[in-house]
Each structure stands twice: as C-alpha cells, then as structure tokens.
Write an enzyme that holds these catalytic residues in place. Sequence first.
Site, PDB file in Angstrom:
ATOM      1  N   ARG A   1       0.821  -1.213   0.000  1.00 53.12           N
ATOM      2  CA  ARG A   1       0.000   0.000   0.000  1.00 53.12           C
ATOM      3  C   ARG A   1       0.857   1.266   0.000  1.00 53.12           C
ATOM      4  O   ARG A   1       0.417   2.301  -0.502  1.00 53.12           O
ATOM      5  CB  ARG A   1      -0.947  -0.005   1.200  1.00 53.12           C
ATOM      6  CG  ARG A   1      -2.149  -0.905   0.977  1.00 53.12           C
ATOM      7  CD  ARG A   1      -3.048  -0.904   2.192  1.00 53.12           C
ATOM      8  NE  ARG A   1      -4.374  -1.410   1.888  1.00 53.12           N
ATOM      9  CZ  ARG A   1      -5.343  -1.516   2.786  1.00 53.12           C
ATOM     10  NH1 ARG A   1      -5.129  -1.150   4.037  1.00 53.12           N
ATOM     11  NH2 ARG A   1      -6.519  -1.976   2.429  1.00 53.12           N
TER      12      ARG A   1
ATOM     13  N   LYS B   1     -16.075 -16.560   5.690  1.00 52.11           N
ATOM     14  CA  LYS B   1     -17.449 -16.218   6.042  1.00 52.11           C
ATOM     15  C   LYS B   1     -18.327 -15.859   4.854  1.00 52.11           C
ATOM     16  O   LYS B   1     -18.047 -14.916   4.128  1.00 52.11           O
ATOM     17  CB  LYS B   1     -17.432 -15.055   7.011  1.00 52.11           C
ATOM     18  CG  LYS B   1     -16.952 -15.444   8.391  1.00 52.11           C
ATOM     19  CD  LYS B   1     -17.202 -14.308   9.334  1.00 52.11           C
ATOM     20  CE  LYS B   1     -17.003 -14.758  10.773  1.00 52.11           C
ATOM     21  NZ  LYS B   1     -17.183 -13.633  11.691  1.00 52.11           N
TER      22      LYS B   1
ATOM     23  N   GLY C   1      -7.339  -8.038   1.045  1.00 49.05           N
ATOM     24  CA  GLY C   1      -5.988  -8.027   1.620  1.00 49.05           C
ATOM     25  C   GLY C   1      -5.303  -9.384   1.625  1.00 49.05           C
ATOM     26  O   GLY C   1      -4.164  -9.524   1.179  1.00 49.05           O
TER      27      GLY C   1
ATOM     28  N   GLY D   1     -12.101  -4.337   2.275  1.00 51.38           N
ATOM     29  CA  GLY D   1     -13.514  -3.971   2.397  1.00 51.38           C
ATOM     30  C   GLY D   1     -13.959  -3.005   1.310  1.00 51.38           C
ATOM     31  O   GLY D   1     -15.087  -3.089   0.818  1.00 51.38           O
TER      32      GLY D   1
HETATM   33  C1  3PG Z   1      -8.711  -1.519   5.448  1.00 48.26           C
HETATM   34  O1  3PG Z   1      -7.626  -2.089   5.431  1.00 48.26           O
HETATM   35  O2  3PG Z   1      -9.794  -2.116   5.406  1.00 48.26           O
HETATM   36  C2  3PG Z   1      -8.706  -0.019   5.450  1.00 48.26           C
HETATM   37  O3  3PG Z   1      -7.428   0.484   5.657  1.00 48.26           O
HETATM   38  C3  3PG Z   1      -9.679   0.531   6.471  1.00 48.26           C
HETATM   39  O4  3PG Z   1      -9.343   0.135   7.758  1.00 48.26           O
HETATM   40  P1  3PG Z   1     -10.496  -0.296   8.762  1.00 48.26           P
HETATM   41  O5  3PG Z   1     -11.067  -1.578   8.255  1.00 48.26           O
HETATM   42  O6  3PG Z   1      -9.834  -0.443  10.116  1.00 48.26           O
HETATM   43  O7  3PG Z   1     -11.532   0.794   8.759  1.00 48.26           O
HETATM   44 MG    MG Z   2     -11.370  -2.964   6.707  1.00 41.14          MG
END
Ligand code: 3PG
Ligand code: MG
Length: 401
Positions: A39, A210, A358, A381
């Site tokens: 990132r 999930k 991720g 997300g």
């Molecule tokens: C992520 O990795 O999902 C983003 O950086 C947002 O972080 P968060 O899920 O803690 O809001």
């Molecule tokens: Mg997140």
Amino acid sequence: MPKKTLADLGDLKGKKVLVRVDFNVPLDKKTGAVKNDRRIRAAVPTVQKLLDAGAAVIAMSHLGRPEKATPEEKKFLTLDKVAARFGELLNKPVKKAADEVVGPAVTAAVAAMKPGDVLLLENLRFDPREQKNDHAFAAAIAELGDAYVNDAFGTCHNDKDASMVAVPANLKAAGKPRAVGLLVAKELDIIEGLMSAPKRPVLAVMGGAKVSDKIAFIQALLAKVDHLLIGGKMAYTFQKARGGDVGGTKVPDDELAAAKPLLEFVGSKITLPVDCLAAKSDDLNATQVFEGPIAAGFEGVDIGPKTLAAYSEKIARAGTVIWNGPVGWFEMPAFSNGTKGIAKAMAESTAVTVVGGGETAEAVEQFGFDGKMTHVSTGGGAFLAYVEGKKFQSLAQIDDR
Ligand code: 3PG
Ligand code: MG
C-alpha cells in the site's frame, strides 16, 4: 474519470497538498516492522507526481485500530516506521510530524515546508475525532493544505472518517480543489470496467471463511458473472447447508443460514469443489483427500486436486477472472496448493485478472504472481463494497471535472 484527477489541480508550484493515503499495512506482531509495503508503494506515483510539479506533500493515514489496541500493541501503531519506509521508496527523507495529529507543532512543521518536502502526519486514529468525522478536527487539518487528494482506495468505503469526508468538505468551503490520486483513479477505472463491460465469460473465484460477511458481494457478483467458483472455508458451509457431511470442519449455524438463500444457484451459476484436502483435527500432518463426505475427525483445509484442475481449466478459458478469498489455509505450506494453483492459473490465463482483498493479494504476492495479474487491488472492504455498487461519501466529496 468524471472526477478531478491530479492534472486538474492547476499550477501546484509552491502549493501544499494534503494527500490521504492508506498506509494501513500489516505489521510484524513481535517487532512492529512493516510486513508488507504494497500500500505504501502504491501511493508513491501520486506523491512523486505532486513533488515533480513543485508541491510539498502533507500525507496522512490511519494504521490499525488503536481504539481497540492494548497499550503494548498501540506502541507499534505510530507511523515512524511507515514514514521511514515511505522515505526509502521516495528516495528522500519523510518527516513524521509531531505526536499529535494536529496542533501547534504540526502547524509549525507545515509552515516550514518547502517545495519537494514530504511530511507524514501521525496516525489519524490516535485522535478519536478522526472516526467521528469531527468538524473542528477536519477544519484544523484542512487549513494545512491548498488542495486535497484522495489516494486512499482501501479506506474509501469509510464514511465517517474525517480525513476522507469532513476534511475535503472543509476544503470545498474554503474554495480549494479536491481530486482523486492516480491509485484511486486506476482502481475505479478497472473495477468499473469490470462491472459494466467485462470480457466474457466472466468468472469469479471466491474463498475465505465467512459467507455472512460477503453475502451482498456474492449477490452483486451473481448478477454480473457467468460462473462463481467456490473454495475456502465457505465451501464447507455450502456443503453442509446442502446436507453433506463435513466431518470435523467447524461450520457455525449463522453461516449455514447465510448460505441457504444461495443454494438455489448451486449447480447452475455456483460451482462447489468436487474434492478437498482434509487434515486430522488432532494431527494436522495426517491429511487425506475426500470426494464427497469428509470422515469424522478430519477437517477441510484446501480444495482437492480434481477441483484445482477443473477450476484452472475454467480460468484458462475465461475472458475475465475476479478473485477474492484464498481457497485454502495457504499460510500453512502443506495446505497452500489450491491457493497457489489458482494464482498460477490466473497468471497464465489470457483473461483480464483482478484480485481483491488483503489476504488474497498477500497470497498472490507471496507466491510471486502479483506482476502477472491485470490488477491487484489495494482494497479489502473497499473492493467488496465498490463491487457491490455502494456509493462512497469520500468520493462524493471529490470535485467533478
Ligand atoms: C482496510 O484495510 O480495510 C482499510 O485500511 C480501512 O481500515 P479499517 O477496516 O480499520 O476501517
Ligand atoms: Mg477494513
């Protein structure tokens, strides 16, 4: 791109640009070292371009969830190490601002910045106002810059983060321009193209644990894709929901309930594995491949060889492949064949290949196939939410062209 991008910001010579990046990177649990800098690397082109245009860059990010961290864990969440890595990648020192996110010391540091300088604010979430979209906090940040750039694709779905929403709102009120960075523009272009006019047939590969977390994503995919191939833990959820025996594999009741409305698609749009690798719950070294029911005392840990062959063949013939979620417990080398095999099949396919999430991105990188994909999203997300068609408040703040 209907939104302003860097080229629309006008003359940046001598200007200070606030750049929201997503440096929420995985850290080594023991040392706090940056475990994966993907990132950070992904934000470099935008920052470099701004510097080349004669601007100074005030970068800002969150890291982890300090509000939930123990004092011990929180120590690792300061951005010093991230600033150091960012500096290495930019080939120039990056100063981390004071320990406060905003305040007199930060204001002074910003006032002293010259063109070509880069400053990284402290972890935005060290200030509880960040996640409350707090107006005063946002106003104090907004005041530091002459323009705002959102290059934090991974955080774009967070509607209550001040740095994503209230900060650009404040810049607008002050008549200052707001644009998306190169990374966000690229992510949006690719994912939008994927969802609106994809090369067919479109195949999605889904794994992970999930179903309940991903139900809206799966439903959005079903409306778009020709086939959805399932792997990972959720495969056993589907198997059990259909009345199959999954041996000792743990499948919570709420997961079974989440899978139920999708069962009607199994056999048509949704394909389940025909075999799996399972390990003895009390001795993970004892593995066996099962077609159909899994024996008592065994739990599923990866897709089996027949499944991998069938999925690989489909991937080879696809026009587009979207992948989210590892298909097995890939962190364990003995259980990584499926995930590695899917990555390899995608790398070798002539299809447009997009990886989101991720863990999946990490797997693809770990196996050395990231350079062979059309696109590996920096979003977890955010990737899921964008594919679902969610509208992001953060992007609504960016000026139209
Ligand atoms: C992520 O990795 O999902 C983003 O950086 C947002 O972080 P968060 O899920 O803690 O809001
Ligand atoms: Mg997140």
